[in-house]
Design a protein around this motif. Structure first.
Motif, PDB file in Angstrom:
ATOM      1  N   ARG A   1      -9.529  13.212  -5.148  1.00 15.51           N
ATOM      2  CA  ARG A   1      -9.590  11.869  -5.713  1.00 15.51           C
ATOM      3  C   ARG A   1     -10.346  11.873  -7.038  1.00 15.51           C
ATOM      4  O   ARG A   1     -11.162  12.775  -7.300  1.00 15.51           O
ATOM      5  CB  ARG A   1     -10.255  10.905  -4.736  1.00 15.51           C
ATOM      6  CG  ARG A   1      -9.519  10.778  -3.412  1.00 15.51           C
ATOM      7  CD  ARG A   1     -10.151   9.703  -2.560  1.00 15.51           C
ATOM      8  NE  ARG A   1     -11.554   9.986  -2.306  1.00 15.51           N
ATOM      9  CZ  ARG A   1     -11.989  10.779  -1.325  1.00 15.51           C
ATOM     10  NH1 ARG A   1     -11.123  11.375  -0.519  1.00 15.51           N
ATOM     11  NH2 ARG A   1     -13.288  10.978  -1.151  1.00 15.51           N
TER      12      ARG A   1
ATOM     13  N   ASP B   1       0.815  -1.211   0.000  1.00 16.00           N
ATOM     14  CA  ASP B   1       0.000   0.000   0.000  1.00 16.00           C
ATOM     15  C   ASP B   1       0.857   1.273   0.000  1.00 16.00           C
ATOM     16  O   ASP B   1       0.330   2.373   0.161  1.00 16.00           O
ATOM     17  CB  ASP B   1      -0.935   0.001   1.210  1.00 16.00           C
ATOM     18  CG  ASP B   1      -0.181  -0.069   2.534  1.00 16.00           C
ATOM     19  OD1 ASP B   1      -0.824  -0.084   3.585  1.00 16.00           O
ATOM     20  OD2 ASP B   1       1.068  -0.105   2.506  1.00 16.00           O
TER      21      ASP B   1
ATOM     22  N   ARG C   1      -3.806   6.470 -14.048  1.00 12.58           N
ATOM     23  CA  ARG C   1      -2.704   6.085 -13.173  1.00 12.58           C
ATOM     24  C   ARG C   1      -3.143   5.036 -12.155  1.00 12.58           C
ATOM     25  O   ARG C   1      -2.430   4.056 -11.881  1.00 12.58           O
ATOM     26  CB  ARG C   1      -2.161   7.321 -12.453  1.00 12.58           C
ATOM     27  CG  ARG C   1      -0.927   7.023 -11.588  1.00 12.58           C
ATOM     28  CD  ARG C   1      -0.401   8.253 -10.892  1.00 12.58           C
ATOM     29  NE  ARG C   1      -1.333   8.758  -9.888  1.00 12.58           N
ATOM     30  CZ  ARG C   1      -2.082   9.839 -10.015  1.00 12.58           C
ATOM     31  NH1 ARG C   1      -2.013  10.554 -11.130  1.00 12.58           N
ATOM     32  NH2 ARG C   1      -2.902  10.217  -9.056  1.00 12.58           N
ATOM     33  N   GLU C   2      -4.342   5.237 -11.574  1.00 18.49           N
ATOM     34  CA  GLU C   2      -4.840   4.272 -10.597  1.00 18.49           C
ATOM     35  C   GLU C   2      -5.090   2.906 -11.241  1.00 18.49           C
ATOM     36  O   GLU C   2      -4.863   1.868 -10.616  1.00 18.49           O
ATOM     37  CB  GLU C   2      -6.140   4.792  -9.975  1.00 18.49           C
ATOM     38  CG  GLU C   2      -5.927   5.990  -9.061  1.00 18.49           C
ATOM     39  CD  GLU C   2      -7.242   6.543  -8.549  1.00 18.49           C
ATOM     40  OE1 GLU C   2      -8.308   6.107  -9.056  1.00 18.49           O
ATOM     41  OE2 GLU C   2      -7.211   7.405  -7.635  1.00 18.49           O
ATOM     42  N   LYS C   3      -5.566   2.928 -12.497  1.00 20.08           N
ATOM     43  CA  LYS C   3      -5.798   1.665 -13.202  1.00 20.08           C
ATOM     44  C   LYS C   3      -4.483   0.936 -13.432  1.00 20.08           C
ATOM     45  O   LYS C   3      -4.392  -0.285 -13.275  1.00 20.08           O
ATOM     46  CB  LYS C   3      -6.495   1.946 -14.534  1.00 20.08           C
ATOM     47  CG  LYS C   3      -6.902   0.697 -15.284  1.00 20.08           C
ATOM     48  CD  LYS C   3      -7.679   1.048 -16.555  1.00 20.08           C
ATOM     49  CE  LYS C   3      -8.100  -0.223 -17.292  1.00 20.08           C
ATOM     50  NZ  LYS C   3      -8.860   0.107 -18.528  1.00 20.08           N
TER      51      LYS C   3
ATOM     52  N   GLU D   1      -1.780   1.333 -11.631  1.00 20.56           N
ATOM     53  CA  GLU D   1      -1.327   0.859 -10.325  1.00 20.56           C
ATOM     54  C   GLU D   1      -2.074  -0.399  -9.905  1.00 20.56           C
ATOM     55  O   GLU D   1      -1.484  -1.325  -9.328  1.00 20.56           O
ATOM     56  CB  GLU D   1      -1.523   1.965  -9.282  1.00 20.56           C
ATOM     57  CG  GLU D   1      -0.606   3.158  -9.491  1.00 20.56           C
ATOM     58  CD  GLU D   1      -0.937   4.302  -8.540  1.00 20.56           C
ATOM     59  OE1 GLU D   1      -1.959   4.193  -7.821  1.00 20.56           O
ATOM     60  OE2 GLU D   1      -0.184   5.296  -8.515  1.00 20.56           O
ATOM     61  N   GLU D   2      -3.379  -0.431 -10.205  1.00 20.87           N
ATOM     62  CA  GLU D   2      -4.168  -1.623  -9.886  1.00 20.87           C
ATOM     63  C   GLU D   2      -3.668  -2.826 -10.683  1.00 20.87           C
ATOM     64  O   GLU D   2      -3.591  -3.945 -10.166  1.00 20.87           O
ATOM     65  CB  GLU D   2      -5.651  -1.350 -10.201  1.00 20.87           C
ATOM     66  CG  GLU D   2      -6.568  -2.538  -9.990  1.00 20.87           C
ATOM     67  CD  GLU D   2      -6.675  -2.949  -8.538  1.00 20.87           C
ATOM     68  OE1 GLU D   2      -7.124  -4.087  -8.276  1.00 20.87           O
ATOM     69  OE2 GLU D   2      -6.310  -2.143  -7.658  1.00 20.87           O
TER      70      GLU D   2
ATOM     71  N   THR E   1      -5.675  10.696 -13.416  1.00 18.30           N
ATOM     72  CA  THR E   1      -5.634   9.989 -12.128  1.00 18.30           C
ATOM     73  C   THR E   1      -6.233   8.598 -12.256  1.00 18.30           C
ATOM     74  O   THR E   1      -5.703   7.615 -11.722  1.00 18.30           O
ATOM     75  CB  THR E   1      -6.398  10.787 -11.065  1.00 18.30           C
ATOM     76  OG1 THR E   1      -5.835  12.100 -10.963  1.00 18.30           O
ATOM     77  CG2 THR E   1      -6.312  10.095  -9.711  1.00 18.30           C
ATOM     78  N   LYS E   2      -7.372   8.499 -12.955  1.00 21.91           N
ATOM     79  CA  LYS E   2      -7.987   7.184 -13.154  1.00 21.91           C
ATOM     80  C   LYS E   2      -7.055   6.254 -13.931  1.00 21.91           C
ATOM     81  O   LYS E   2      -6.938   5.065 -13.616  1.00 21.91           O
ATOM     82  CB  LYS E   2      -9.312   7.325 -13.891  1.00 21.91           C
ATOM     83  CG  LYS E   2     -10.431   7.919 -13.046  1.00 21.91           C
ATOM     84  CD  LYS E   2     -11.723   7.991 -13.846  1.00 21.91           C
ATOM     85  CE  LYS E   2     -12.859   8.527 -12.980  1.00 21.91           C
ATOM     86  NZ  LYS E   2     -14.139   8.611 -13.746  1.00 21.91           N
TER      87      LYS E   2
ATOM     88  N   ASP F   1       3.270   7.544  -3.197  1.00 26.67           N
ATOM     89  CA  ASP F   1       3.948   8.417  -4.161  1.00 26.67           C
ATOM     90  C   ASP F   1       5.038   9.263  -3.497  1.00 26.67           C
ATOM     91  O   ASP F   1       5.545  10.207  -4.111  1.00 26.67           O
ATOM     92  CB  ASP F   1       2.923   9.323  -4.849  1.00 26.67           C
ATOM     93  CG  ASP F   1       2.110  10.129  -3.841  1.00 26.67           C
ATOM     94  OD1 ASP F   1       1.229  10.894  -4.280  1.00 26.67           O
ATOM     95  OD2 ASP F   1       2.372   9.990  -2.624  1.00 26.67           O
TER      96      ASP F   1
END
Length: 586
Positions: A140, A34, A181-183, A185-186, A178-179, A74
């Protein structure tokens, strides 16, 4: 900068303890999945969320407050108070004072008030400043513009863009990035979770060839990598791992087989109760609990025994009478060959009994030659060799039966009571493994499958007859059904009854038509009786004659009704009996 409350508080999991002692060289720094940092002591094998004292800087050691400093995934710093359960981005005033930064911060704030707003020379710099503002305030991707506006409107970088339209547009770009990047990262987390799952399976103490996915799921259900994967992904990964593990296990076993065979041979030589004249069954009993012996399969153990006997006999023949042992060995081999010949000639089956078989070979030279050895109690008796041979046949039959059923299942082949062996053979003869099985075993397995199918057909036939009988009784008990009732009317009247649904549509219509025809016949007979009475009255018959004829007609009608209630007519029963076959096939 205003404080921003974090949603996730950095609490350590149960296996993470807070450790402050030890040598600095024994500690290593790591990053959790995390993003949080933790420290591991390779000497004590313990982990800690808090930085050990031996690794802290001079400023960190001076921290006597309850605030702890952490980093996000980050790399951003934030501070957490375990007493108040509060997380903030900005350094608390207590730490600033402790580090001599409070006065400097106040002077900087006064100077910032005096200075003019920063100027951004290009549109790109303005947009970059606005995006930095969104990131600094922790906006977010799931937030709406109205929610983000409350967090950022007090910051001076909010005015880097002049119009609301520009801000919303840049907010939309920020959310999209951001989405994405989060995708990503996921995706990386899931990829790492798969790798962790495979590593965990390699280290799983309960791993064995017969392990199931259910067992692995129970073992790793609480692990973080297990929760990140879908059920189908976990199952597929497990099956792929087991396939690879099985291949590797077979290869490892092949390499170790020779080593274990030599060890088992040494065990044969070490045990005084084992000799070349020992029976294989007795040897198995003696070594039943030996781990090295149990590692080998039955065939491998038997092969090692035969090899050891051959090697030992070769050595003992140098000091003992060569002729005796060789003669007895030849007799046993000869009797084994006799058993094989009888099996090939279909004189021996897996169900053959010794007392039945011995009658046919009582005068055979190979059997007579074994009798003398039996009397001297030297080695296996003919009965022992026969029992071993039958046991091998039973084991072979079980293996072949399982193979045939597996082949038939793979070919989606279903054996029915009307199937023939020729059809069964033609369907499976393309499979090389099927043709390698002896003909007698193939036929025996087919007959067992067909017998089972016949039993199922008989059960279905009984149920069909029982259901037809229940349906006819339902029609007989229902007074609303008359000679003029149609099938559709009867369906509305009796459709909710269990006996109605117990038979299929075709059988119901057939039984119903037969029943209505019987009612029509009875109705016509009754009308004929009434006409006869009227004609008799016109002809001047006496009352006694009319009563006699009425009685005869009544008796005849009563007998007809009785036959109808007991059994349907033969031709009707034949028509009904045709239907169960269709119903069974369906």
């Amino acid at each position: 900068l205003c404080l921003f409350q974090l949603k996730a508080t950095p609490l350590a999991p149960p296996d993470m303890t807070s450790i402050t002692g030890g040598d600095a060289s024994s500690w290593t720094e790591h990053t959790h999945s995390d993003g949080r940092r933790y420290y591991y002591n390779k000497v004590t094998k313990q982990s800690s969320w808090d930085k050990p004292d031996v690794l802290k800087t001079q400023e960190e050691r001076m921290n006597t407050t309850s605030w702890k400093e952490y980093k996000t995934a980050d790399g951003r710093d934030y501070y957490y108070n375990p007493l108040t359960k509060q997380s903030v981005w900005e350094m608390p005033i207590e730490l600033k004072r402790l580090r001599g930064m409070a006065q400097q911060e106040e002077s900087e704030e006064e100077q910032e008030e005096k200075e003019e707003e920063p100027e951004w020379k290009t549109p790109e710099e303005r947009r970059a400043a606005f995006r930095d503002l969104l990131a600094d305030k922790g906006v977010r991707a799931s937030m709406k513009w109205e929610e983000a506006l409350k967090l950022i409107q007090e910051d001076r970088r909010f005015n880097a863009l002049n119009t609301a339209g520009e801000r919303k547009q840049e907010f939309s770009v920020y959310v999209t990035q951001t989405k994405k990047r989060e995708k990503e990262e996921e995706r990386e987390r899931r990829k790492k979770a798969k790798d962790d799952f495979m590593d965990a399976l390699k280290e799983w103490p309960d791993l064995k060839p017969a392990a199931r996915y259910k067992d692995a799921a129970e073992a790793f259900v609480d692990q973080e990598f297990f929760k990140l994967l879908d059920e189908d992904e976990r199952d597929e990964l497990f099956q792929d791992f087991m396939d690879e593990h099985e291949k590797k296990s077979k290869e490892d076993r092949r390499k170790k087989r020779k080593e274990y065979v030599e060890k088992v041979k040494a065990i044969y030589a070490e045990i005084s109760d084992i000799s070349v004249t020992s029976r294989w069954r007795d040897v198995q009993d003696l070594l039943r609990d030996n781990e090295t012996f149990r590692w080998l399969s039955k065939l491998e153990a038997l092969t090692s025994w035969e090899e050891w006997i051959a090697e030992t006999e070769k050595k003992e023949l140098e000091t003992k009478s060569k002729a005796k042992f060789r003669h007895e060995r030849m007799n046993r081999d000869g009797f084994r060959e006799l058993l094989k010949e009888c099996f090939e000639q279909h004189k021996i089956k897996a169900t053959t009994l010794w007392q039945d078989f011995v009658k046919d070979i009582v005068d055979h030279p190979k059997y007579v030659a074994m009798i003398g050895q039996s009397l001297s109690r030297s080695g296996s008796t003919p009965h022992d060799l026969f029992d071993d041979f039958i046991e091998e046949l039973n084991e072979k039959y079980k293996e072949d039966r399982a193979k045939i059923k597996k082949i038939a299942k793979g070919a989606s082949l279903i054996v029915t009571s009307s199937s023939t062996y020729e059809w069964f053979h033609d369907q499976l003869k393309k499979d090389e493994a099927f043709l390698q099985i002896v003909e007698e075993t193939r036929k025996s397995v087919f007959e067992s499958l067909r017998t089972k199918a016949k039993e199922q057909d008989e059960d279905m036939e009984k149920n069909a007859k029982k259901n037809r009988k229940r349906f006819v009784e339902l029609l007989q008990k229902t007074r609303e059904v008359t000679a003029n009732t149609t099938y559709e009317q009867a369906s509305k009247l009796l459709g909710s009854a269990s006996a109605w649904d117990a038979v299929d549509e075709h059988t119901r219509r057939q039984c119903f038509d037969i029943f209505v025809d019987q009612l029509k016949i009875q109705s016509a007979a009754k009308k004929g009786n009434e006409i006869g009475d009227k004609e008799a009255a016109r002809s001047g018959e006496s009352d006694d004659d009319q009563k006699g004829k009425k009685k005869k007609r009544a008796d005849k009608e009563k007998a007809s009704k009785k036959r109808k209630h007991e059994d349907p007519p033969e031709e009707d029963e034949e028509e009904l009996d045709k239907k169960p076959k269709k119903h069974k096939k369906k």
